[in-house]
Motif scaffolding. Structure first.
Motif, PDB file in Angstrom:
ATOM      1  N   LEU A 251       0.805  -1.226   0.000  1.00 51.54           N
ATOM      2  CA  LEU A 251       0.000   0.000   0.000  1.00 51.54           C
ATOM      3  C   LEU A 251       0.837   1.274   0.000  1.00 51.54           C
ATOM      4  CD1 LEU A 251      -2.644  -1.134   2.625  1.00 51.54           C
ATOM      5  CD2 LEU A 251      -3.112  -0.659   0.218  1.00 51.54           C
ATOM      6  N   TYR A 252       1.942   1.268   0.753  1.00 56.57           N
ATOM      7  CA  TYR A 252       2.759   2.479   0.906  1.00 56.57           C
ATOM      8  C   TYR A 252       4.234   2.161   0.643  1.00 56.57           C
ATOM      9  CZ  TYR A 252      -1.490   4.119   3.206  1.00 56.57           C
ATOM     10  OH  TYR A 252      -2.790   4.453   3.503  1.00 56.57           O
ATOM     11  N   PRO A 253       4.554   1.749  -0.581  1.00 57.28           N
ATOM     12  CA  PRO A 253       5.968   1.438  -0.867  1.00 57.28           C
ATOM     13  C   PRO A 253       6.848   2.675  -0.739  1.00 57.28           C
ATOM     14  CG  PRO A 253       4.663   1.511  -2.895  1.00 57.28           C
ATOM     15  CD  PRO A 253       3.691   1.589  -1.748  1.00 57.28           C
ATOM     16  N   ASN A 254       7.911   2.544   0.034  1.00 55.11           N
ATOM     17  CA  ASN A 254       8.867   3.636   0.266  1.00 55.11           C
ATOM     18  C   ASN A 254       8.228   4.850   0.939  1.00 55.11           C
ATOM     19  OD1 ASN A 254      10.919   2.150  -1.129  1.00 55.11           O
ATOM     20  ND2 ASN A 254      10.055   2.861  -3.072  1.00 55.11           N
ATOM     21  N   LYS A 255       7.053   4.674   1.536  1.00 56.12           N
ATOM     22  CA  LYS A 255       6.383   5.787   2.215  1.00 56.12           C
ATOM     23  C   LYS A 255       5.981   5.412   3.635  1.00 56.12           C
ATOM     24  CE  LYS A 255       4.615   8.347  -1.739  1.00 56.12           C
ATOM     25  NZ  LYS A 255       3.435   9.033  -2.323  1.00 56.12           N
ATOM     26  N   HIS A 256       6.632   4.431   4.199  1.00 54.04           N
ATOM     27  CA  HIS A 256       6.322   4.048   5.576  1.00 54.04           C
ATOM     28  C   HIS A 256       7.596   3.560   6.269  1.00 54.04           C
ATOM     29  CE1 HIS A 256       6.371   0.010   3.792  1.00 54.04           C
ATOM     30  NE2 HIS A 256       6.604  -0.428   5.013  1.00 54.04           N
ATOM     31  N   HIS A 257       7.552   3.644   7.578  1.00 50.68           N
ATOM     32  CA  HIS A 257       8.663   3.127   8.380  1.00 50.68           C
ATOM     33  C   HIS A 257       8.091   2.543   9.674  1.00 50.68           C
ATOM     34  CE1 HIS A 257      12.595   2.713  10.205  1.00 50.68           C
ATOM     35  NE2 HIS A 257      12.146   3.360  11.270  1.00 50.68           N
ATOM     36  N   MET A 258       8.427   1.301   9.947  1.00 47.71           N
ATOM     37  CA  MET A 258       7.940   0.659  11.165  1.00 47.71           C
ATOM     38  C   MET A 258       9.134   0.170  11.990  1.00 47.71           C
ATOM     39  SD  MET A 258       4.994  -2.239  11.713  1.00 47.71           S
ATOM     40  CE  MET A 258       5.869  -3.611  10.966  1.00 47.71           C
ATOM     41  N   LYS A 259       9.079   0.488  13.271  1.00 49.32           N
ATOM     42  CA  LYS A 259      10.143   0.090  14.191  1.00 49.32           C
ATOM     43  C   LYS A 259       9.535  -0.650  15.371  1.00 49.32           C
ATOM     44  CE  LYS A 259      13.620   2.090  17.312  1.00 49.32           C
ATOM     45  NZ  LYS A 259      14.185   3.360  17.842  1.00 49.32           N
ATOM     46  N   ILE A 260      10.099  -1.804  15.702  1.00 54.07           N
ATOM     47  CA  ILE A 260       9.637  -2.609  16.833  1.00 54.07           C
ATOM     48  C   ILE A 260      10.780  -2.763  17.829  1.00 54.07           C
ATOM     49  CG2 ILE A 260       8.809  -4.876  17.577  1.00 54.07           C
ATOM     50  CD1 ILE A 260       7.476  -5.159  14.855  1.00 54.07           C
ATOM     51  N   GLU A 261      10.485  -2.482  19.096  1.00 49.37           N
ATOM     52  CA  GLU A 261      11.494  -2.583  20.155  1.00 49.37           C
ATOM     53  C   GLU A 261      10.930  -3.403  21.308  1.00 49.37           C
ATOM     54  OE1 GLU A 261      14.025   0.332  23.192  1.00 49.37           O
ATOM     55  OE2 GLU A 261      12.923   1.179  21.498  1.00 49.37           O
ATOM     56  N   VAL A 262      11.667  -4.412  21.718  1.00 47.51           N
ATOM     57  CA  VAL A 262      11.268  -5.268  22.843  1.00 47.51           C
ATOM     58  C   VAL A 262      12.370  -5.210  23.895  1.00 47.51           C
ATOM     59  CG1 VAL A 262      10.580  -7.577  23.580  1.00 47.51           C
ATOM     60  CG2 VAL A 262      10.053  -6.799  21.253  1.00 47.51           C
ATOM     61  N   LYS A 263      12.005  -4.699  25.088  1.00 40.20           N
ATOM     62  CA  LYS A 263      13.010  -4.535  26.136  1.00 40.20           C
ATOM     63  C   LYS A 263      12.351  -4.596  27.505  1.00 40.20           C
ATOM     64  CE  LYS A 263      16.711  -1.363  27.581  1.00 40.20           C
ATOM     65  NZ  LYS A 263      17.359  -0.052  27.327  1.00 40.20           N
ATOM     66  N   ASP A 264      12.902  -5.411  28.384  1.00 45.73           N
ATOM     67  CA  ASP A 264      12.433  -5.510  29.773  1.00 45.73           C
ATOM     68  C   ASP A 264      10.918  -5.742  29.851  1.00 45.73           C
ATOM     69  OD1 ASP A 264      15.042  -5.033  30.625  1.00 45.73           O
ATOM     70  OD2 ASP A 264      14.747  -2.861  30.707  1.00 45.73           O
ATOM     71  N   SER A 265      10.452  -6.736  29.133  1.00 49.97           N
ATOM     72  CA  SER A 265       9.033  -7.126  29.148  1.00 49.97           C
ATOM     73  C   SER A 265       8.102  -6.020  28.644  1.00 49.97           C
ATOM     74  CB  SER A 265       8.598  -7.548  30.561  1.00 49.97           C
ATOM     75  OG  SER A 265       9.413  -8.599  31.033  1.00 49.97           O
ATOM     76  N   VAL A 266       8.659  -5.137  27.846  1.00 54.06           N
ATOM     77  CA  VAL A 266       7.856  -4.061  27.245  1.00 54.06           C
ATOM     78  C   VAL A 266       7.997  -4.141  25.730  1.00 54.06           C
ATOM     79  CG1 VAL A 266       7.565  -1.577  26.979  1.00 54.06           C
ATOM     80  CG2 VAL A 266       8.048  -2.535  29.238  1.00 54.06           C
ATOM     81  N   TYR A 267       6.866  -4.130  25.068  1.00 54.08           N
ATOM     82  CA  TYR A 267       6.829  -4.190  23.600  1.00 54.08           C
ATOM     83  C   TYR A 267       6.377  -2.835  23.077  1.00 54.08           C
ATOM     84  CZ  TYR A 267       5.529  -5.853  18.907  1.00 54.08           C
ATOM     85  OH  TYR A 267       5.416  -6.050  17.548  1.00 54.08           O
ATOM     86  N   LYS A 268       7.136  -2.283  22.147  1.00 54.45           N
ATOM     87  CA  LYS A 268       6.797  -0.979  21.591  1.00 54.45           C
ATOM     88  C   LYS A 268       6.896  -1.021  20.071  1.00 54.45           C
ATOM     89  CE  LYS A 268       7.731   3.975  22.046  1.00 54.45           C
ATOM     90  NZ  LYS A 268       8.541   5.012  22.728  1.00 54.45           N
ATOM     91  N   LEU A 269       5.835  -0.536  19.425  1.00 53.59           N
ATOM     92  CA  LEU A 269       5.811  -0.467  17.959  1.00 53.59           C
ATOM     93  C   LEU A 269       5.570   0.982  17.538  1.00 53.59           C
ATOM     94  CD1 LEU A 269       4.162  -2.844  15.427  1.00 53.59           C
ATOM     95  CD2 LEU A 269       3.572  -0.422  15.330  1.00 53.59           C
ATOM     96  N   GLU A 270       6.397   1.467  16.632  1.00 56.52           N
ATOM     97  CA  GLU A 270       6.259   2.817  16.089  1.00 56.52           C
ATOM     98  C   GLU A 270       6.080   2.719  14.580  1.00 56.52           C
ATOM     99  OE1 GLU A 270       9.751   4.882  17.233  1.00 56.52           O
ATOM    100  OE2 GLU A 270       9.262   4.926  19.372  1.00 56.52           O
ATOM    101  N   LEU A 271       5.045   3.381  14.085  1.00 57.82           N
ATOM    102  CA  LEU A 271       4.760   3.341  12.653  1.00 57.82           C
ATOM    103  C   LEU A 271       4.552   4.751  12.124  1.00 57.82           C
ATOM    104  CD1 LEU A 271       4.022   1.855  10.012  1.00 57.82           C
ATOM    105  CD2 LEU A 271       1.675   1.649  10.898  1.00 57.82           C
ATOM    106  N   LYS A 272       5.222   5.044  11.029  1.00 60.53           N
ATOM    107  CA  LYS A 272       5.070   6.347  10.366  1.00 60.53           C
ATOM    108  C   LYS A 272       4.647   6.111   8.914  1.00 60.53           C
ATOM    109  CE  LYS A 272       8.643   8.703   8.869  1.00 60.53           C
ATOM    110  NZ  LYS A 272       9.877   9.544   8.807  1.00 60.53           N
ATOM    111  N   ILE A 273       3.584   6.799   8.485  1.00 58.90           N
ATOM    112  CA  ILE A 273       3.068   6.650   7.128  1.00 58.90           C
ATOM    113  C   ILE A 273       2.974   8.012   6.475  1.00 58.90           C
ATOM    114  CG2 ILE A 273       1.178   5.824   5.684  1.00 58.90           C
ATOM    115  CD1 ILE A 273       0.403   3.915   7.913  1.00 58.90           C
ATOM    116  N   GLU A 274       3.594   8.156   5.319  1.00 57.50           N
ATOM    117  CA  GLU A 274       3.514   9.408   4.563  1.00 57.50           C
ATOM    118  C   GLU A 274       2.280   9.379   3.674  1.00 57.50           C
ATOM    119  OE1 GLU A 274       7.118  10.178   2.442  1.00 57.50           O
ATOM    120  OE2 GLU A 274       8.377   9.505   4.107  1.00 57.50           O
ATOM    121  N   MET A 275       1.502  10.455   3.705  1.00 56.80           N
ATOM    122  CA  MET A 275       0.268  10.525   2.944  1.00 56.80           C
ATOM    123  C   MET A 275       0.439  11.122   1.548  1.00 56.80           C
ATOM    124  SD  MET A 275      -2.269   9.266   4.699  1.00 56.80           S
ATOM    125  CE  MET A 275      -1.080   7.941   4.987  1.00 56.80           C
ATOM    126  N   THR A 276       1.595  11.696   1.254  1.00 50.35           N
ATOM    127  CA  THR A 276       1.805  12.339  -0.052  1.00 50.35           C
ATOM    128  C   THR A 276       2.193  11.312  -1.104  1.00 50.35           C
ATOM    129  OG1 THR A 276       4.105  12.792   0.622  1.00 50.35           O
ATOM    130  CG2 THR A 276       2.465  14.538   0.919  1.00 50.35           C
TER     131      THR A 276
END
Length: 276
Positions: A251-276
């Motif tokens: 859907l968003y080739p070269n227009k998104h970035h997803m980062k997943i971090e797992v540390k000390d029993s905490v799961y964090k997901l960050e997602l950025k999507i460009e609309m242009t």
């Protein structure tokens, strides 16, 4: 002329249907060209003019072959792009169909228990579940939906889970005033579903889920964080996240970035999507 004949014969073998479609035009062109060539040879006495015209005729005779070849390559390119587009749509449709089965089955089982107990929460569960299913079935098949509708869908999902769970869960959902962005549906539900499935359901106390959606200059940011039981397998990417990655790639080739971090029993997901 012999090379042109060999080229056309070869072309008629590798692309017979395309060649047959244009064969009358090709024959007509070469009949006219050869007639003109015969006229020059018979009626023009100037030798220099004859040789000059002969060079031009050779160029004219070879030009249609290259035009035909380039046109065929262009049509093949268009056909491949169409096939790729249909393949992508079919793949997206399949990926969408894989969303939420775990949640629906669990909720139906929970609803059955509430009905048996004649709980006052049963009607609310039915209402929220119907709203979620309606959105998933009808809006989920759309190419894009309003970001506001997607946020409302996530709210209903969270509210339904609050009814389901008897234990205390810290759920914080913040979102900035949204510009009316249009986004592909059912992207954020996968990380949220995983947060409940692998986090809240595995913990007996102190479970939390923090979600934040914000927009800034044609960019949508989605962040989610939750804790989980260390003995679980939360650190590995499951089918749902692989599904999400594949949909974002389509859907968003070269227009998104997803980062997943797992540390000390905490799961964090960050997602950025460009609309242009």
């Amino acid at each position: 002329m012999g090379l042109v004949g060999v080229g056309l014969s070869f072309f008629s073998i590798i692309a017979p249907s395309y060649f047959k479609k244009h064969v009358l035009i090709i024959i007509g062109f070469y009949v006219l060209a050869l007639g003109y060539f015969y006229y020059i040879r018979v009626y023009i006495d100037d030798v220099n003019s004859y040789f000059q015209q002969e060079k031009e005729i050779k160029i004219i005779l070879t030009a249609p072959f290259f035009v035909l070849l380039l046109t065929w390559f262009y049509q093949q390119w268009k056909w491949l792009k169409t096939v790729e587009s249909k393949k992508s749509k079919a793949e997206l449709s399949l990926l969408k169909s894989q969303i939420n089965p775990h949640f629906f089955f669990n909720t139906l089982n929970n609803l059955y228990g509430l009905i048996i107990e004649k709980s006052d929460d049963a009607p609310n569960v039915v209402l929220k579940l119907s709203e979620i299913m309606r959105y998933t079935i009808y809006m989920g098949k759309e190419d894009v939906v309003s970001l506001k509708d997607e946020i409302e869908y996530l709210k209903n999902y969270i509210e339904l889970h609050k009814i389901r769970y008897q234990k205390r869960v810290d759920i914080a959902f913040s979102h900035s005033p949204e510009i009316d962005y249009q986004i592909a549906p059912l992207l954020f539900i996968i990380p949220l579903e995983n947060a409940f499935k692998h986090g809240v359901e595995s913990l007996t106390e102190d479970a939390y889920i923090h979600i934040d959606i914000k927009t800034d200059t044609d960019i949508i940011y989605f962040d989610i964080e939750n804790n989980f039981e260390p003995q679980g397998s939360r650190g590995t990417a499951g089918i749902g996240i692989q599904n999400l990655k594949q949909r974002l790639k389509l859907l968003y080739p070269n227009k998104h970035h997803m980062k997943i971090e797992v540390k000390d029993s905490v799961y964090k997901l960050e997602l950025k999507i460009e609309m242009t």
